[in-house]
Design a protein around this motif. Structure first.
Motif, mmCIF file in Angstrom:
data_model
loop_
_atom_site.group_PDB
_atom_site.id
_atom_site.type_symbol
_atom_site.label_atom_id
_atom_site.label_comp_id
_atom_site.label_asym_id
_atom_site.label_seq_id
_atom_site.Cartn_x
_atom_site.Cartn_y
_atom_site.Cartn_z
ATOM 1 N N GLU A 1 42.318 35.612 38.856
ATOM 2 C CA GLU A 1 42.798 36.989 38.669
ATOM 3 C C GLU A 1 44.080 37.177 39.478
ATOM 4 O OE1 GLU A 1 42.125 39.919 36.950
ATOM 5 O OE2 GLU A 1 43.769 40.728 38.143
ATOM 6 N N TYR A 2 45.054 37.818 38.872
ATOM 7 C CA TYR A 2 46.380 38.018 39.472
ATOM 8 C C TYR A 2 46.354 39.037 40.611
ATOM 9 C CZ TYR A 2 51.492 38.574 39.258
ATOM 10 O OH TYR A 2 52.821 38.589 39.530
ATOM 11 N N ASP B 1 48.344 33.599 40.076
ATOM 12 C CA ASP B 1 48.895 33.716 38.730
ATOM 13 C C ASP B 1 48.249 32.680 37.805
ATOM 14 O OD1 ASP B 1 50.330 33.974 36.442
ATOM 15 O OD2 ASP B 1 52.301 33.625 37.353
ATOM 16 N N GLY B 2 47.434 33.160 36.886
ATOM 17 C CA GLY B 2 46.705 32.277 35.983
ATOM 18 C C GLY B 2 47.596 31.544 34.988
ATOM 19 N N THR C 1 41.943 36.326 28.994
ATOM 20 C CA THR C 1 41.547 37.707 28.709
ATOM 21 C C THR C 1 42.714 38.649 29.021
ATOM 22 O OG1 THR C 1 40.538 38.200 30.854
ATOM 23 C CG2 THR C 1 39.129 37.151 29.234
ATOM 24 N N GLY D 1 42.161 35.874 34.037
ATOM 25 C CA GLY D 1 42.003 37.334 34.052
ATOM 26 C C GLY D 1 40.558 37.704 34.319
ATOM 27 N N ARG E 1 50.651 39.503 33.537
ATOM 28 C CA ARG E 1 51.682 40.311 34.214
ATOM 29 C C ARG E 1 53.083 39.691 34.171
ATOM 30 N NH1 ARG E 1 48.407 44.042 38.580
ATOM 31 N NH2 ARG E 1 46.495 44.109 37.357
ATOM 32 N N SER F 1 33.033 39.532 32.013
ATOM 33 C CA SER F 1 33.013 38.380 31.093
ATOM 34 C C SER F 1 32.723 37.087 31.866
ATOM 35 C CB SER F 1 34.325 38.277 30.310
ATOM 36 O OG SER F 1 35.423 38.303 31.196
ATOM 37 N N SER G 1 44.161 46.799 34.377
ATOM 38 C CA SER G 1 42.906 46.042 34.443
ATOM 39 C C SER G 1 41.790 46.854 33.789
ATOM 40 C CB SER G 1 42.535 45.699 35.890
ATOM 41 O OG SER G 1 41.520 44.708 35.886
ATOM 42 N N SER G 2 40.843 46.131 33.193
ATOM 43 C CA SER G 2 39.753 46.825 32.481
ATOM 44 C C SER G 2 38.588 45.866 32.285
ATOM 45 C CB SER G 2 40.245 47.287 31.105
ATOM 46 O OG SER G 2 40.520 46.160 30.294
ATOM 47 N N THR H 1 37.106 42.860 35.895
ATOM 48 C CA THR H 1 35.927 43.380 36.619
ATOM 49 C C THR H 1 34.924 42.276 36.946
ATOM 50 O OG1 THR H 1 34.711 43.760 34.574
ATOM 51 C CG2 THR H 1 36.090 45.577 35.387
HETATM 52 C C1 LIG Z 1 41.532 42.914 30.076
HETATM 53 S S1 LIG Z 1 41.432 42.581 31.768
HETATM 54 C C2 LIG Z 1 40.187 41.351 31.900
HETATM 55 C C3 LIG Z 1 38.850 41.724 31.424
HETATM 56 C C4 LIG Z 1 37.790 40.916 32.119
HETATM 57 N N1 LIG Z 1 37.701 39.585 31.608
HETATM 58 C C5 LIG Z 1 36.482 41.676 32.114
HETATM 59 O O1 LIG Z 1 35.564 41.326 31.393
HETATM 60 O O2 LIG Z 1 36.409 42.636 32.880
HETATM 61 C C6 LIG Z 1 42.863 41.547 32.041
HETATM 62 C C7 LIG Z 1 42.975 41.079 33.468
HETATM 63 O O3 LIG Z 1 43.957 40.046 33.496
HETATM 64 C C8 LIG Z 1 44.607 40.147 34.753
HETATM 65 N N2 LIG Z 1 45.870 39.406 34.682
HETATM 66 C C9 LIG Z 1 47.076 39.814 34.174
HETATM 67 N N3 LIG Z 1 47.985 38.840 34.298
HETATM 68 C C10 LIG Z 1 47.359 37.789 34.903
HETATM 69 C C11 LIG Z 1 47.784 36.499 35.310
HETATM 70 N N4 LIG Z 1 49.044 36.091 35.122
HETATM 71 N N5 LIG Z 1 46.884 35.683 35.909
HETATM 72 C C12 LIG Z 1 45.598 36.089 36.115
HETATM 73 N N6 LIG Z 1 45.156 37.308 35.749
HETATM 74 C C13 LIG Z 1 46.010 38.145 35.147
HETATM 75 C C14 LIG Z 1 44.775 41.634 34.954
HETATM 76 O O4 LIG Z 1 45.046 41.932 36.308
HETATM 77 C C15 LIG Z 1 43.436 42.147 34.432
HETATM 78 O O5 LIG Z 1 42.514 42.256 35.482
#
Ligand SMILES: C[S@@+](CC[C@H](N)C(=O)[O-])C[C@H]1O[C@@H](n2cnc3c(N)ncnc32)[C@H](O)[C@@H]1O
Length: 374
Positions: A143-144, A169-170, A186, A120, A244, A126, A93-94, A123
């Motif tokens: 968010e997962y 799960d998105g 994202t 996603g 994920r 966005s 995550s980021s 934080t």
């Molecule tokens: C790059 S980060 C998102 C950046 C975020 N939009 C921001 O501005 O901080 C990607 C995020 O997607 C989430 N993620 C991964 N797989 C996912 C899924 N299947 N459904 C929802 N979120 C997911 C991760 O846990 C992570 O927090």
């Protein structure tokens, strides 16, 4: 000190052409979303935690308002819980670098009057930008990861935004607020989830990073038609962490230099080109790869198919292959199609989602095409 944060926000926003997004970036305090702890990557030590409490405030704010992705979680460990570097794992995550966030919002044409689903939350940064621009009622975000989701909720509330937040799960979208004018991902998907196509209004769009198991990445921007089909170009190359459930399975050590032997004149270093890698991935979607010095090893953990390609002499490379299909031969056929077309970049490719099938084509929908894994 708030004056310093405002000044840094202003400097960060200065590169943005759109006056709306520039004003939005100036208004949303990224430090609220990043929190007090991040990971920074150090080549030899891996992910090294950086804690606000151990830095001068101005150095911390300079980091928060730099145009870089700030990693808040690796392999499920939050930066606030890390006391030592963590090596050989992926970030999970980021907060994505702001210039890329804005670029994606621009490609997705997020503007007044649209209802949007974000996949996603991360934080929440966005999400906050979209809430600021559209109003919180227009924004749903999923968010997962439960801990990441909880932190984002606290930060969004503190910043005064109230979007609909869902933990789950998105890839299934969020049915209860559908239909949306826009879905924006994202995290990166291997294929476009059917549910996303069904949850977007006809004429709406899905903008998402895509990433396959070889590491080839693109930004897809699909328009959903009246008939429930969707088509996309690939406006840019982007690399995001995988959604994920779409991440590649672990790749263990495999036997090399054994199996059927052949010779090739196709340079495996074509996989070092980002479009070459994308084409190889289309041709062998279940494969992963590693370079061991100048030898390319390709392995498909789902079937056990394997190929390695090593330099022979000035006439080419020696190929060893074993398993249920000839993995290098599949990659080589894909690369030959791309070379024949003159090695175009990703913008020459497109994606059609129709009739339960997803096909990436080269040149036009009736050109050479590859099916994405179902
Ligand atoms: C790059 S980060 C998102 C950046 C975020 N939009 C921001 O501005 O901080 C990607 C995020 O997607 C989430 N993620 C991964 N797989 C996912 C899924 N299947 N459904 C929802 N979120 C997911 C991760 O846990 C992570 O927090």
């Amino acid at each position: 000190m708030n004056g310093l944060a405002a000044k840094l926000r202003h400097e960060l926003a200065a590169f943005i052409n759109s006056p709306h997004w520039r004003a939005t970036l100036e208004a949303v305090p990224r430090e609220l979303f990043v929190g007090d702890d991040v990971f920074q990557h150090d080549g030899s030590r891996g992910w090294v935690p950086a804690h606000r409490s151990e830095m001068r405030r101005e150095d911390w704010l300079a980091l928060v308002y730099s145009d870089q992705s700030l990693v808040t979680q690796v392999a499920g460990v939050m930066a606030e819980d890390a006391t030592a570097p963590i090596a050989n794992v992926w970030s999970t995550s980021s907060s994505t670098l702001p210039s890329l966030v804005v670029r994606m919002l621009e490609v997705a044409r997020i503007g007044e009057g649209v209802k949007v689903l974000e996949i996603g939350t991360g934080t929440g940064y966005s999400t906050a930008l979209m809430c600021h621009r559209l109003g919180s009622d227009a924004v749903t975000s999923i968010e997962y990861d439960p801990e990441v989701a909880q932190r984002a909720k606290i930060a969004l509330t503190k910043a005064g935004y109230t979007p609909a937040l869902v933990q789950g799960d998105g890839l299934g979208g969020v049915d209860r607020h559908a239909p949306y004018h826009r879905i924006i991902g994202t995290c990166a998907v291997r294929t476009i989830p059917d549910r996303w196509v069904r949850q977007v209004r006809p004429g709406g769009t899905i903008t998402t990073p895509m990433l396959g198991w070889l590491g080839g990445g693109v930004l897809a921007h699909l328009r959903v038609g009246e008939d429930g089909t969707a088509t996309s170009g690939f406006p840019e190359v982007v690399y995001f962490m995988p959604a994920r459930p779409h991440a590649a399975p672990p790749l263990d050590m495999v036997k090399m230099g054994v199996g059927e032997v052949s010779h090739t004149t196709m340079d495996p270093a074509l996989l070092c080109d980002q479009t070459g890698l994308l084409v190889a991935q289309l041709a062998a979607p279940q494969a992963q790869h590693v370079w061991i010095e100048k030898t390319l090893a390709l392995h498909d953990v789902t079937s056990g198919a394997h190929a390695d390609v090593q330099p022979a002499d000035s006439t080419g490379w020696v190929v060893h292959q074993y398993g249920p299909y000839r993995l290098w031969d599949a990659v080589e056929r894909g690369l030959a199609v791309w070379l024949e077309a003159g090695k175009p970049d990703q913008s020459a490719f497109g994606l059609t989602v129709a009739g339960g099938e997803q096909r990436v084509w080269l040149g036009s929908p009736d050109g050479p095409a590859w099916r994405l894994p179902g």
